[in-house]
Design a protein around this motif. Structure first.
Motif, PDB file in Angstrom:
ATOM      1  N   LYS A 132      16.055  30.645  44.642  1.00  0.00           N
ATOM      2  CA  LYS A 132      17.382  29.625  44.548  1.00  0.00           C
ATOM      3  C   LYS A 132      17.382  28.987  46.048  1.00  0.00           C
ATOM      4  O   LYS A 132      17.678  27.681  45.998  1.00  0.00           O
ATOM      5  N   ARG A 133      17.001  29.404  47.005  1.00  0.00           N
ATOM      6  CA  ARG A 133      16.924  28.948  48.156  1.00  0.00           C
ATOM      7  C   ARG A 133      16.092  27.612  48.039  1.00  0.00           C
ATOM      8  O   ARG A 133      16.246  26.452  48.624  1.00  0.00           O
ATOM      9  N   LYS A 134      15.058  27.753  47.488  1.00  0.00           N
ATOM     10  CA  LYS A 134      13.837  26.721  47.275  1.00  0.00           C
ATOM     11  C   LYS A 134      14.487  25.684  46.352  1.00  0.00           C
ATOM     12  O   LYS A 134      14.312  24.385  46.515  1.00  0.00           O
ATOM     13  N   GLU A 135      15.022  26.078  45.300  1.00  0.00           N
ATOM     14  CA  GLU A 135      15.956  25.039  44.490  1.00  0.00           C
ATOM     15  C   GLU A 135      16.820  24.240  45.257  1.00  0.00           C
ATOM     16  O   GLU A 135      17.076  22.969  45.028  1.00  0.00           O
ATOM     17  N   GLU A 136      17.623  24.946  46.179  1.00  0.00           N
ATOM     18  CA  GLU A 136      18.661  24.165  46.869  1.00  0.00           C
ATOM     19  C   GLU A 136      17.980  23.142  47.889  1.00  0.00           C
ATOM     20  O   GLU A 136      18.486  22.219  48.062  1.00  0.00           O
ATOM     21  N   GLU A 137      16.869  23.952  48.675  1.00  0.00           N
ATOM     22  CA  GLU A 137      16.270  22.946  49.484  1.00  0.00           C
ATOM     23  C   GLU A 137      15.708  21.675  48.436  1.00  0.00           C
ATOM     24  O   GLU A 137      15.754  20.502  49.017  1.00  0.00           O
ATOM     25  N   LEU A 138      15.165  22.095  47.396  1.00  0.00           N
ATOM     26  CA  LEU A 138      14.610  21.071  46.615  1.00  0.00           C
ATOM     27  C   LEU A 138      15.776  19.821  46.194  1.00  0.00           C
ATOM     28  O   LEU A 138      15.662  18.643  46.212  1.00  0.00           O
ATOM     29  N   ALA A 139      17.098  20.473  45.703  1.00  0.00           N
ATOM     30  CA  ALA A 139      18.019  19.531  45.685  1.00  0.00           C
ATOM     31  C   ALA A 139      18.523  18.810  46.788  1.00  0.00           C
ATOM     32  O   ALA A 139      18.777  17.579  46.643  1.00  0.00           O
ATOM     33  N   GLN A 140      18.573  19.520  47.716  1.00  0.00           N
ATOM     34  CA  GLN A 140      18.816  18.718  49.018  1.00  0.00           C
ATOM     35  C   GLN A 140      18.174  17.639  49.350  1.00  0.00           C
ATOM     36  O   GLN A 140      18.260  16.496  49.778  1.00  0.00           O
ATOM     37  N   LEU A 141      16.800  17.895  49.389  1.00  0.00           N
ATOM     38  CA  LEU A 141      15.625  16.753  49.622  1.00  0.00           C
ATOM     39  C   LEU A 141      15.738  15.810  48.612  1.00  0.00           C
ATOM     40  O   LEU A 141      15.715  14.468  48.976  1.00  0.00           O
ATOM     41  N   LYS A 142      16.260  15.938  47.422  1.00  0.00           N
ATOM     42  CA  LYS A 142      16.271  14.947  46.356  1.00  0.00           C
ATOM     43  C   LYS A 142      17.538  13.922  46.706  1.00  0.00           C
ATOM     44  O   LYS A 142      17.500  12.881  46.668  1.00  0.00           O
ATOM     45  N   ALA A 143      18.655  14.839  47.297  1.00  0.00           N
ATOM     46  CA  ALA A 143      19.931  14.293  47.445  1.00  0.00           C
ATOM     47  C   ALA A 143      19.486  13.176  48.837  1.00  0.00           C
ATOM     48  O   ALA A 143      20.014  12.074  48.703  1.00  0.00           O
ATOM     49  N   LYS A 144      19.064  13.704  49.680  1.00  0.00           N
ATOM     50  CA  LYS A 144      18.454  12.969  51.079  1.00  0.00           C
ATOM     51  C   LYS A 144      17.617  11.566  50.523  1.00  0.00           C
ATOM     52  O   LYS A 144      17.863  10.728  50.896  1.00  0.00           O
ATOM     53  N   LEU A 145      16.696  12.046  49.558  1.00  0.00           N
ATOM     54  CA  LEU A 145      16.020  10.812  49.278  1.00  0.00           C
ATOM     55  C   LEU A 145      16.759   9.651  48.534  1.00  0.00           C
ATOM     56  O   LEU A 145      16.609   8.583  48.780  1.00  0.00           O
ATOM     57  N   LYS A 146      17.693  10.238  47.666  1.00  0.00           N
ATOM     58  CA  LYS A 146      18.455   9.284  46.961  1.00  0.00           C
ATOM     59  C   LYS A 146      19.634   8.683  48.009  1.00  0.00           C
ATOM     60  O   LYS A 146      19.427   7.252  47.916  1.00  0.00           O
TER      61      LYS A 146
END
Ligand SMILES: Nc1ncnc2c1ncn2[C@@H]1O[C@H](COP(=O)(O)OP(=O)(O)OP(=O)(O)O)[C@@H](O)[C@H]1O
Length: 830
Positions: A416-430
């Motif tokens: 879950k933590r990894k998924e959240e980090e991934l989502a944050q990274l995606k959001a940052k990228l956007k």
């Protein structure tokens, strides 16, 4: 060591009085059973063995025939015979062992022991080799994973035992030199290499405090057992390279069903001499090994013979095997390992005799006895112990489940933590991707806003300036009206013209607002003629104003009209507000309309009029001259041209005093007396002017002076000549960028002398004054006594390159409107 005694008779097996050998077993066969099953396992002939095999199968596969050297033979009848050359361990296990193991799974007790001389294949049969597992591992697998399948069987091996609720507790003991050792102690994951084994005591029929490993996974337990088995003491002998020096006992308890399997790998009975054992310790070791084997042999013979005493306690091995012989539910599978080597013939015969004896053991039919009652009590105790074991097993399983659940939760949280980090990274990228475009847009917007703001500020400032200018215009208009009221006659003429002019300028100012433009007074609706305004005022006489065409001259071209304004009754108090502006056009353009302008307001001055008719002394005259210049501003340039005069143009200009070199440039204005109409507007001085000096210094510009001193020519001719010269000069000026000479016309009061002076366009009035003074000095006494009138100041091409809306321009325009529009004349008398 205290010799152990055989247990009392009450513990002896209920063997029948007679053995089958005695022939008394018929009729009682149903009531008797063989608790000991004997199977012969004949290993293959080794390469070192000389001659043919001494053993062969006889009796339909249940007897072993031993052939002697003399040709005789002896048959030993067993329950089964297996030859390893014909049947591998797998086949042997299936045929003779598996049925016993399946009994254990349902609660039976079975003891499988291998017996035979050293090197006969006991350990091989029990533990197997790398190619094929032995009885121990096969039995473990069958108990926990269920029987019915062979090596190639496809079975769900995951948790077959678990589904049936089976698990095993495994104890591994070693009996060496009549001591019992726990091989599991010190064999764990944390154990060091040569951890000492734990020696155990025997309590009753069991080893006290023996540890066990439990589980339901055959593989894990098998690996553990295999590791432990290697802890057995082995030694290389003449008979066996890796000869076991101890008995090994593996006890598998199946608590859930009460089954028990005892697997016993006995040390090989051997001949000390034959084994090559030398030394006291080796001999003692061999003696101890043989002691166990001998004790077991005696126990079997005793039971088989029906002795009242069975020597179970003669050795530790028989002590631990007592239950196997005495328990009615327990059965024994004795595997006799024999070598076909003729050299081992006597040991083979001895082994077969031992097996044949064991096979003779008959257990009587089960009869309910008080012992059975006790057995019931024991069974209830056993059940309780099973329940306890089951509970423990369940507890262990629950613990394991909790552990796995915890691990799963941790893994899920990590996921879950990894998924959240991934989502944050995606959001940052956007965000980063979007910020690029947004930043550009923001930058553009901010620049536009900044520019808009600055433009608005400028607009506000310009509006303020316009307002101030309008206010000034209004004030001037009021002032003009006041003047007009005082001079009603003049009002109609001057006021109308000036008001019209002001309105016109105001309209121009409106049109040209916010524009940085060049103002050329020759442009617009002004005619391209020399528009000369002559202002004459006579305070002593009735003032009159008139306009006249400058036909006096020959200075005007056809169609051109010169406005001549004669101011009669001009107010004694003359207020001139003018503004001096510094800075060049370039700076104005560069810095825009907001650039500070240096202003100087000429203070109000009073003009004292004096009668013209009366002759004046030189001092008064000079004072008046000074006042005139002050009136116009000593330091104010006569004209401002934005264009800087080029050095070439400057060089081309005539130099002051060099009149001989430029005779053609001399301008003659003629004699006014000869053509008074041309200068009819010349009147005595209108007023005295006293103006404060401007504090602004100016640079002395090059002065060019051309004298016209031709009294012979009429004034009209002089002016015409002058005008022609000026027009020619105009063309030169246009060619040189309108940055050339300014013509200044001076009429002497005596009327006989008119001077045409030329100044550079960037000259100021102080330059003019100096020019005049220089002229006076040059003239000397010739003109000293003469009265002169500063008849005319003619300036051509007064061009200003100043932003039109600037208040200075407006004030300047006002002044021009009053007196200096384009080509102007100031006619006054000194
Ligand atoms: N049936 C067999 N097939 C192939 N090799 C065998 C067989 N039986 C025994 N051997 C080999 O013979 C050698 C001795 O066997 P093993 O150690 O099992 O004898 P042992 O009876 O246990 O002797 P000891 O009592 O001294 O321990 C081993 O190398 C073993 O691999």
């Amino acid at each position: 060591m205290t010799p152990l005694k055989t247990p009392s008779s009450k513990h002896r097996l209920n063997f029948p009085a007679t053995t089958p050998k005695n022939g008394n077993h018929h009729g009682a066969a149903a009531a008797t059973e063989h608790p000991v099953e004997v199977i012969g396992r004949i290993r293959n002939l080794t390469s070192g063995a000389g001659g043919a095999s001494a053993l062969e199968i006889a009796g339909g596969g249940t007897a072993v025939r031993v052939r002697g050297d003399a040709g005789g033979c002896r048959d030993f009848t067993l329950d089964g015979v297996s030859v390893s050359e014909e049947e591998d361990l797998e086949g042997f296990y299936r045929r003779f062992v598996r049925s016993r193991i399946e009994g254990v799974r349902v609660g039976a007790k079975c003891t499988v022991m291998v017996y035979g001389p050293t090197g006969s294949g006991k350990s091989h049969t029990m533990f197997g080799c790398t190619k094929q597992p032995g009885i121990v591992y096969r039995a473990l697998k069958d108990i926990l994973e269920g029987g019915g399948g062979g090596e190639g069987d496809v079975r769900d091996e995951d948790d077959a035992g678990f589904r049936m609720g089976l698990f095993v507790q495994v104890t591994v003991l070693e009996i060496y030199n009549e001591d019992i050792y726990d091989l599991l102690v010190g064999s764990g994951a944390n154990a060091k290499g040569n951890a000492p084994k734990a020696r155990l005591e025997v309590m009753g029929k069991k080893a006290k405090n023996a540890t066990y490993i439990s589980g339901n996974e055959a593989g894990k337990i098998s690996r553990e057992v295999s590791k432990v088995e290697k802890r057995r003491i082995v030694k290389s002998t003449l008979c066996n390279e890796r000869s076991s020096r101890s008995h090994c006992m593996i006890i598998l308890d199946v608590p859930s069903v009460g089954g028990r399997l005892m697997l016993v790998d006995m040390a090989g009975s051997e001949n000390i001499e034959a084994a090559g054992q030398i030394g006291f310790e080796a001999k003692m070791q061999t003696a101890k090994i043989n002691q166990g084997n001998t004790a077991l042999k005696r126990v079997v013979e005793s039971i088989a013979n029906g002795d009242s005493h069975v020597p179970f306690r003669d050795s530790k091995l028989t002590m631990l095997l007592q239950d196997s012989f005495e328990d009615d539910k327990s059965k024994i599978l004795m595997i006799l390992c024999a070598s076909p080597d003729p050299k081992e013939l006597h040991k083979t015969v001895s082994t077969l005799e031992y097996g044949a004896k064991a096979k003779c053991i008959i257990r009587a039919a089960h009869v309910a006895t008080p012992r059975d009652k006790m057995s019931s009590e024991e069974s209830s105790t056993m059940l309780n112990s099973r329940i306890v074991a089951m509970n423990q097993f369940i507890y262990n399983l629950q613990k394991e489940n909790k552990l796995r659940e915890k691990e799963r939760n941790e893994a899920q949280s990590v996921l879950k933590r990894k998924e959240e980090e991934l989502a944050q990274l995606k959001a940052k990228l956007k965000l980063i991707e979007g910020q690029g475009a947004a930043a550009k847009q923001d930058e553009i917007n901010s620049k536009v806003m900044e520019k808009t703001q600055s433009l608005r500020t400028e607009l506000v400032k310009m509006e303020e300036k316009m307002l101030r200018q309008q206010q000034e215009l209004l004030a001037l208009q009021q002032r003009l009206q006041e003047v007009e009221r005082e001079k009603p006659v003049q009002q109609d003429i001057i006021g109308g013209r000036l008001l019209a002019r002001l309105s016109e300028m105001s309209a121009r100012a409106d049109q040209s607002m916010s524009m940085d433009m060049s103002i050329d007074f020759d442009m617009g609706d002004q005619p391209a003629v020399e528009d000369v305004k002559v202002i004459k005022e006579d305070t002593r006489q009735q003032g009159q104003i008139r306009s006249q065409t400058n036909a006096a001259g020959s200075c005007t071209s056809a169609g051109e009209q010169e406005d001549v304004v004669r101011l009669s009754g001009y107010p004694e108090k003359v207020v001139l507000s003018t503004v001096f502006e510094e800075g060049d056009e370039e700076e104005d353009k560069d810095s825009g309309v907001d650039e500070e302008q240096c202003k100087e307001v000429v203070e109000e001055s009073y003009v004292m009029q004096q009668p013209l008719a009366e002759p004046e002394d030189p001092e008064t005259r000079n004072t008046r001259i000074q006042n005139i210049f002050r009136l116009c501003g000593n330091y104010r340039e006569l004209a401002k041209n934005s264009k800087v005069q080029s050095p070439a143009a400057r060089d081309s200009n005539p130099v002051f005093g060099d009149e001989n070199k430029q005779p053609a440039a001399k301008q003659v204005f003629g004699d006014e007396n000869k053509d008074p109409s041309a200068w009819g507007a010349i009147e005595p001085p209108m007023c005295d002017v006293k103006v404060a000096d401007s504090p602004v210094s100016s640079q002395l510009s090059p002065i060019v002076c051309q004298f016209v001193d031709e009294p012979k020519l009429p004034v009209s001719e002089q002016l015409k000549s002058c005008n022609d010269t000026l027009e020619a000069a105009d063309e030169n000026k246009e060619n040189s960028g309108r940055d050339s000479l300014l013509d200044v016309y001076i009429k002497w009061e005596s009327g006989h002398l008119i001077k045409g002076l030329k100044l550079l366009s960037n000259s100021c009035l102080s330059d003019l004054r100096k020019l005049l003074e220089a002229h006076f000095e040059e003239a000397g006494s010739k003109h000293a006594a003469q009265q002169f009138t500063f008849l005319l100041l003619g300036v051509r091409h007064l061009a200003l390159h100043i932003p039109f809306f600037h208040p200075i321009v407006l004030c300047y325009l006002y002044l021009l409107a009053m007196s200096f529009i384009h080509h102007w004349r100031i006619e006054t008398s000194l």
